[in-house]
Scaffold this active site. Structure first.
Site, short mmCIF file in Angstrom:
data_model
loop_
_atom_site.label_atom_id
_atom_site.label_comp_id
_atom_site.label_asym_id
_atom_site.label_seq_id
_atom_site.Cartn_x
_atom_site.Cartn_y
_atom_site.Cartn_z
N SER A 287 0.43 -1.27 0.33
CA SER A 287 0.19 -0.09 0.00
C SER A 287 1.07 1.23 -0.03
CB SER A 287 -0.92 0.27 1.20
OG SER A 287 -1.82 -1.30 1.06
N HIS A 375 -6.80 0.78 5.86
CA HIS A 375 -6.40 -1.09 6.73
C HIS A 375 -6.34 -1.41 8.26
CE1 HIS A 375 -6.01 -2.15 2.76
NE2 HIS A 375 -4.68 -0.95 2.05
#
Length: 435
Positions: A287, A375
């Site tokens: 990410s 997340h």
């Protein structure tokens, strides 16, 4: 003179069309309208779809003013409920406090194309809110209803592959928001056997993906994005699949911003992949850290909360000073590939230390990174930071090339989510050592 007459005629026509539109909204809410709701709603859907931009503002303003609850009636019933908090008074209060425009939206939603029309309406509202905050109540009503109608229980998970309809594949290319898809060859590589793409669909929007995620099946946790999106790379064989890495997640419907979709998508896809490939034991992401460079640029002097231990405080202040010295006070030079590659090892460790601190200590606050928040709130654990992981122009500008792995331990996601809600970021020992 002629231009003035034409302008006046257009205004008269626009005003008449707006009055007619609002009249149909009131008809739809009336008792007679309820009996003919589908026909009236169908007409409204068509007219809302062709509503010119200059008429949207007065229409939304009318929705805000004229389709709100009656304050006097709400106050009267609220006082009755305060004096006698019984079920009847609560039901009356709930009915009166609900804005009539919510029922209007429900009835519009019954018509063919109604759901898509309301999603587009919210997108238009979101664009206007910075200039017209008084429309927040209308937007909040739409968000409330769309959150119910797009509940994950109603959504369909479908795999997107090379045999999917061309229209769908074109939408994947167009809506990819993290790592741009460079044409059909690039997309084809992302859909080969060691890659997966999954999307959520709604029954009322069967040909339009709501959100999609791209996954790479790998032998180990990835440390850089370039190998994952290299369209010239060769697919790996199934015997090598040990890790499923989520490397891109993109929303396709801006009108659904704020409606929780992505968290459920990742969990559903992880379960789907584990059924297909039981040997998969690691589910992680690769990410970006889109807030890192901007955060460092704001920190002229490193500010560390009083709750941080003195030894940690000293290391952070030292890391900040070292990096400032290396870039001459201009953080943007770290977005230059040559300057970044030339950083000495102690400066690279300083960059990792500051990034780890930012993700662990700032994510729960107003300066928190949006991807990290997504997340971690979804139950992931901050697992590893990677230097020189994204050397694209965007990656260098946003995070000086750093990327992060978040680990989804399916047995621990609930505990990690609860910890995050309580203000704690679940992170690995490796990340803790960086700080």
């Amino acid at each position: 003179m002629l231009d003035e007459l034409k302008s006046a005629a257009r205004r008269f026509t626009d005003d008449r069309a707006l009055r007619s539109l609002l009249l149909d909204c009131r008809r739809l809410l009336s008792e007679r309208g309820e009996a003919n709701s589908v026909a009236i709603a169908k007409g409204l859907v068509e007219r809302l779809g062709s509503l010119p931009a200059e008429q949207q503002q007065p229409f939304f303003e009318h929705l805000s003013r004229e389709f709100s609850p009656d304050p006097a009636a709400v106050l009267q019933v609220a006082q009755a409920y305060a004096e006698q908090p019984n079920a009847d008074n609560l039901i009356r209060l709930t009915r009166l406090a609900e804005p009539p425009r919510q029922e209007l939206m429900r009835r519009i939603n019954r018509a063919p194309g109604g759901t898509a029309s309301l999603v587009r309406m919210r997108h238009a509202l979101l664009q206007r809110l910075p200039r017209q905050p008084e429309l927040r109540s209308v937007e909040a009503d739409l968000l409330h209803l769309l959150s119910s109608w797009f509940n994950p229980g109603f959504l369909q998970l479908r795999r997107v592959d090379w045999d999917s309809p061309a229209q769908l594949l074109e939408q994947i290319i167009r809506h990819e928001a993290v790592h741009e898809i460079d044409g059909w060859d690039d997309l084809r590589r992302r859909l080969q056997p060691d890659r997966r793409c999954f999307a959520f669909f709604h029954p009322q929007l069967p040909s339009e993906p709501l959100i999609f995620v791209e996954v790479a099946l790998l032998p180990q946790m990835p440390a850089a994005i370039a190998p994952l999106i290299d369209k010239r790379s060769q697919p790996l064989g199934p015997s090598t699949y040990k890790v499923a890495a989520f490397y891109s997640i993109s929303n396709c419907q801006p009108g659904l911003r704020g409606v929780s979709l992505g968290n459920f998508l990742i969990k559903r896809v992880a379960e789907e992949l584990q059924r297909e490939w039981p040997q998969l034991r690691c589910f992680c992401t690769l990410s970006p850290i889109p807030s890192l460079a901007a955060w460092l640029a704001r920190e002229a002097e490193m500010t560390v909360p009083d709750t941080v231990k003195p030894a940690v405080r000293g290391r952070l202040i030292g890391a900040h000073a070292l990096l400032q010295q290396q870039c001459g006070g201009d953080w943007s030079v770290l977005s230059q590939p040559a300057r970044l590659a030339a950083l000495p090892e102690d400066a690279q460790q300083a960059l990792l230390r500051l990034a780890a601190f930012h993700l662990v200590h700032n994510t729960c606050g107003p300066q928190g990174d949006p991807v990290a928040r997504f997340h971690l709130d979804n139950g992931a654990r901050l697992e590893r930071l990677n230097l020189h992981a994204d050397l694209s122009r965007k990656g260098l500008k946003q995070s000086f090339g750093l990327m992060v792995n978040y680990l989804y331990d399916l047995d621990e996601v609930e505990a990690h989510h609860e910890a995050f809600v309580a203000g704690e970021v679940a992170h690995s020992r490796a990340v803790a050592k960086l700080i």
